[in-house]
Design an enzyme around this catalytic site. Sequence first.
Site, PDB file in Angstrom:
ATOM      1  N   ASP A  42      80.060  46.281  25.049  1.00 49.34           N
ATOM      2  CA  ASP A  42      80.182  47.593  25.492  1.00 49.34           C
ATOM      3  C   ASP A  42      78.824  48.359  25.495  1.00 49.34           C
ATOM      4  OD1 ASP A  42      82.842  47.998  25.414  1.00 49.34           O
ATOM      5  OD2 ASP A  42      83.112  48.808  23.618  1.00 49.34           O
ATOM      6  N   LYS A  64      81.491  51.422  28.981  1.00 48.97           N
ATOM      7  CA  LYS A  64      82.091  52.674  29.494  1.00 48.97           C
ATOM      8  C   LYS A  64      81.702  53.694  28.911  1.00 48.97           C
ATOM      9  CE  LYS A  64      86.537  51.877  28.500  1.00 48.97           C
ATOM     10  NZ  LYS A  64      86.531  50.656  27.690  1.00 48.97           N
ATOM     11  N   MET A 178      82.163  61.199  20.112  1.00 49.94           N
ATOM     12  CA  MET A 178      81.952  61.565  21.351  1.00 49.94           C
ATOM     13  C   MET A 178      82.055  63.157  21.706  1.00 49.94           C
ATOM     14  SD  MET A 178      83.543  58.498  23.524  1.00 49.94           S
ATOM     15  CE  MET A 178      84.791  58.247  22.202  1.00 49.94           C
TER      16      MET A 178
END
Length: 260
Positions: A42, A64, A178
């Site tokens: 990742d 991502k 996030m």
Amino acid sequence: MQPNDLIAPGDVWLVGAGPGDPDLLTRKAEKLIGAADIVFYDALVGPGVLDLIPAGVERVSVGKRSGRHSKQQDSINDLLLAAARAGKRVVRLKGGDPSIFGRSAEEMAHLGEGGVRVRICPGITTASAAAASGHASLTLRGKARGLTLVTAHLKADEPLKLDWAALAQPGGTIGIYMGRAAAGEIARNLIAAGRDPETPVMVAVNVSLPNERLIRGKLSALAFLVATISDEDPTLLLIGEAVAGTGLLAEIAASVALPA
């Protein structure tokens, strides 16, 4: 046991890479990385962790990041399945812990349907590492009896749908992954639902890496606290009395200490 005995050809391990510092990897994670034929990783996997991948091992970035998906999840699932069916020893490196907002269930389901054996090696999640860096706690007797982890990651134009009434209840710590872009909305909704505007917050940026930043303040100022943080910097929000900081934490702990 030899390193390659950890992974049989055609097997897949979902491996937690932790928050970024390679010293925070589990011993098993490091062994699995060393035994792999191919590593899918990742964007949030730290560079020091990637440096542990042996020379000659195939590396595939499937990172991502918000608004910039290099691979769709369905494509990642298919890549993992194809590598396993080709007889490779497959490691899927995920930032933090694979089972905390790591979409491990989707990958396990796809691989299982394809007849591939898949296992998980857990990792240190960013909330734990951030609290450690900040000399804070995620729980605190008498003040923070629970911990709730949520994600504020959204698809474009989707509203942020969280149980604000539940999150606003006192007596718990909230870890929001996030959450930088939605920080203002998060603060407004929590305060509107009854959370004290003076509630301590800690904004943790690039946790465990050399450029780590920890920014402390109160809930009402959360939007201001994140204003200087780049879109490129992974950011975690910790909200609650337990993350107040060393001095206030000691004061709170003393106030709830049991009599001798």
